[in-house]
Design a protein around this motif. Sequence first.
Motif, PDB file in Angstrom:
ATOM      1  N   UNK A   1       0.830  -1.209   0.000  1.00  0.00           N
ATOM      2  CA  UNK A   1       0.000   0.000   0.000  1.00  0.00           C
ATOM      3  C   UNK A   1       0.865   1.260   0.000  1.00  0.00           C
ATOM      4  N   UNK A   2       2.010   1.186   0.699  1.00  0.00           N
ATOM      5  CA  UNK A   2       2.920   2.320   0.762  1.00  0.00           C
ATOM      6  C   UNK A   2       3.479   2.646  -0.623  1.00  0.00           C
ATOM      7  N   UNK A   3       3.811   1.577  -1.385  1.00  0.00           N
ATOM      8  CA  UNK A   3       4.356   1.799  -2.726  1.00  0.00           C
ATOM      9  C   UNK A   3       3.318   2.433  -3.647  1.00  0.00           C
ATOM     10  N   UNK A   4       2.048   2.045  -3.487  1.00  0.00           N
ATOM     11  CA  UNK A   4       0.986   2.634  -4.308  1.00  0.00           C
ATOM     12  C   UNK A   4       0.839   4.121  -4.021  1.00  0.00           C
ATOM     13  N   UNK A   5       0.861   4.477  -2.727  1.00  0.00           N
ATOM     14  CA  UNK A   5       0.726   5.892  -2.371  1.00  0.00           C
ATOM     15  C   UNK A   5       1.912   6.713  -2.880  1.00  0.00           C
ATOM     16  N   UNK A   6       3.094   6.120  -2.887  1.00  0.00           N
ATOM     17  CA  UNK A   6       4.270   6.819  -3.405  1.00  0.00           C
ATOM     18  C   UNK A   6       4.149   7.060  -4.911  1.00  0.00           C
ATOM     19  N   UNK A   7       3.621   6.065  -5.624  1.00  0.00           N
ATOM     20  CA  UNK A   7       3.445   6.219  -7.071  1.00  0.00           C
ATOM     21  C   UNK A   7       2.389   7.280  -7.367  1.00  0.00           C
ATOM     22  N   UNK A   8       1.291   7.255  -6.597  1.00  0.00           N
ATOM     23  CA  UNK A   8       0.233   8.258  -6.773  1.00  0.00           C
ATOM     24  C   UNK A   8       0.804   9.658  -6.549  1.00  0.00           C
ATOM     25  N   UNK A   9       1.566   9.800  -5.457  1.00  0.00           N
ATOM     26  CA  UNK A   9       2.162  11.105  -5.155  1.00  0.00           C
ATOM     27  C   UNK A   9       3.129  11.537  -6.247  1.00  0.00           C
ATOM     28  N   UNK A  10       3.940  10.589  -6.718  1.00  0.00           N
ATOM     29  CA  UNK A  10       4.915  10.912  -7.772  1.00  0.00           C
ATOM     30  C   UNK A  10       4.209  11.373  -9.041  1.00  0.00           C
ATOM     31  N   UNK A  11       3.162  10.656  -9.454  1.00  0.00           N
ATOM     32  CA  UNK A  11       2.437  11.030 -10.665  1.00  0.00           C
ATOM     33  C   UNK A  11       1.741  12.380 -10.501  1.00  0.00           C
ATOM     34  N   UNK A  12       1.127  12.586  -9.335  1.00  0.00           N
ATOM     35  CA  UNK A  12       0.412  13.845  -9.093  1.00  0.00           C
ATOM     36  C   UNK A  12       1.376  15.035  -9.121  1.00  0.00           C
ATOM     37  N   UNK A  13       2.484  14.911  -8.408  1.00  0.00           N
ATOM     38  CA  UNK A  13       3.460  16.004  -8.342  1.00  0.00           C
ATOM     39  C   UNK A  13       4.082  16.259  -9.707  1.00  0.00           C
ATOM     40  N   UNK A  14       4.383  15.176 -10.440  1.00  0.00           N
ATOM     41  CA  UNK A  14       4.983  15.336 -11.772  1.00  0.00           C
ATOM     42  C   UNK A  14       4.046  16.077 -12.714  1.00  0.00           C
ATOM     43  N   UNK A  15       2.750  15.778 -12.630  1.00  0.00           N
ATOM     44  CA  UNK A  15       1.780  16.452 -13.507  1.00  0.00           C
ATOM     45  C   UNK A  15       1.581  17.908 -13.098  1.00  0.00           C
ATOM     46  N   UNK A  16       1.435  18.138 -11.799  1.00  0.00           N
ATOM     47  CA  UNK A  16       1.124  19.485 -11.310  1.00  0.00           C
ATOM     48  C   UNK A  16       2.300  20.437 -11.504  1.00  0.00           C
ATOM     49  N   UNK A  17       3.523  19.947 -11.387  1.00  0.00           N
ATOM     50  CA  UNK A  17       4.700  20.806 -11.528  1.00  0.00           C
ATOM     51  C   UNK A  17       5.113  21.008 -12.985  1.00  0.00           C
TER      52      UNK A  17
END
Length: 432
Positions: A1-17
């Motif tokens: 579950x931790x790895x999924x949240x890290x991927x979600x955060x990575x994708x979100x931050x990459x798109x927003x920035x």
Amino acid sequence: MMSLSLIVKREFVAKVRNKSFIVMTFLSPLLFTAMAMLVGYLASVNDDEVIKIAIHDESGMLEPDFKDTKKIEYVNLSEMPLAVAKEKAAKSYEGLIYVPKVATPLELEKKVEYISDESPSMDFIDGVQDVINDKLFRYNLEQKNINYEEIGKAKAESEIHLSKFSGEESLKWLNEIKIGIGFAFGYLIMMFIIIYGNMVMRSVIEEKTNRIIEIIISSVKPFKLMMGKIIGTSMAGILQFLIWAILGTILIFVVAGVFGMKVGTGAVTPEMVEAGKNSMGEMQAYLNEIWNLPLGMMAGCFLVYFIGGFFLYSSIYASIGAAVDSETDSQQFLLPIILPLMLGVYVGFFTVINDPHGTVATVFSMIPLTSPIVMMMRIPFGVPVWQIIVSVVLLFATFLLVVWFAAKIYRIGILMYGKKPTYKEIFKWLKY
């Protein structure tokens, strides 16, 4: 579950920035507002434009019946020879209406000719035909000794009073307002799926092309990677949509305040005051009807179908991105995705407005590939709760099934390079 949240955060931050994401987030509302203002300005320019039409009436029967309008001015060239009139009309006028010499108006039924190098609009042709038809109608009445004026006085305009069985007032254009609201929701879902589904696919293709995926896949399962991309991209998309909605609302009020005021004051007559009262009363009635719509259910269902529809299609987009090496190769697989979305829009628009509870509308609001669009168009008309529950269950059950299949394609295709897959090969991947 931790790895999924890290991927979600990575994708979100990459798109927003991303610079293009930031620029389009704040620039798009301004561009749409500017485009709307430009369209309105161009429409007002066209409204002021007057075209000139020449008339050469050898019979003298029709020319008096052509009256100038706001957009059309008729010029009589009947005194000139036809050849001279044609030459002048070709240089100075939009076209020439030629009426040959006849003994009776009845002979004009199929002999009037419009001469022009440019194709006329259907509205203009219909207007000319209406003039001819009215002339023939009046002539036929005269032949039968029937007074045309008396017929005009005998005509009446009826107005049907609409009400519900509960006794409440109903409004004429209420169905159109409902379909407009439903269509707006359905269209938003379709555009979100297309825009951000493509973003998911491009993200997969980019990482696959750069070979970054080989490093990522060594520490996380393909299924979690795919779900992380879908959830992260959807969160970035929702954020962008919220910013668009806020900025769009602000811009609408600003534009209305700046350009909506009329300069100068004119004389206000009692008739204008009464008309204003009637229009305000009717507007208030429409606002009351809109307020009485199941707005809470519509908002909740929009969110559910928004998420379900996006997750369903994004999993397909992600599997396509994993199966190909470039966006060019993905084109052959995109048409089967776009077709159900287009079908949902057309079925919703042409069927729901006429029969929102009919068999076709009900069936397509249950089919998962079209339900996010069609059901959102039906809900303003009132849909039984059990149909919404069945539709949502089918949508998310199909999403889970598609994710399972997409994960198989994603797991194999994510590490394949240099080969364009066919539908036959992708079908084989599903068996592994």
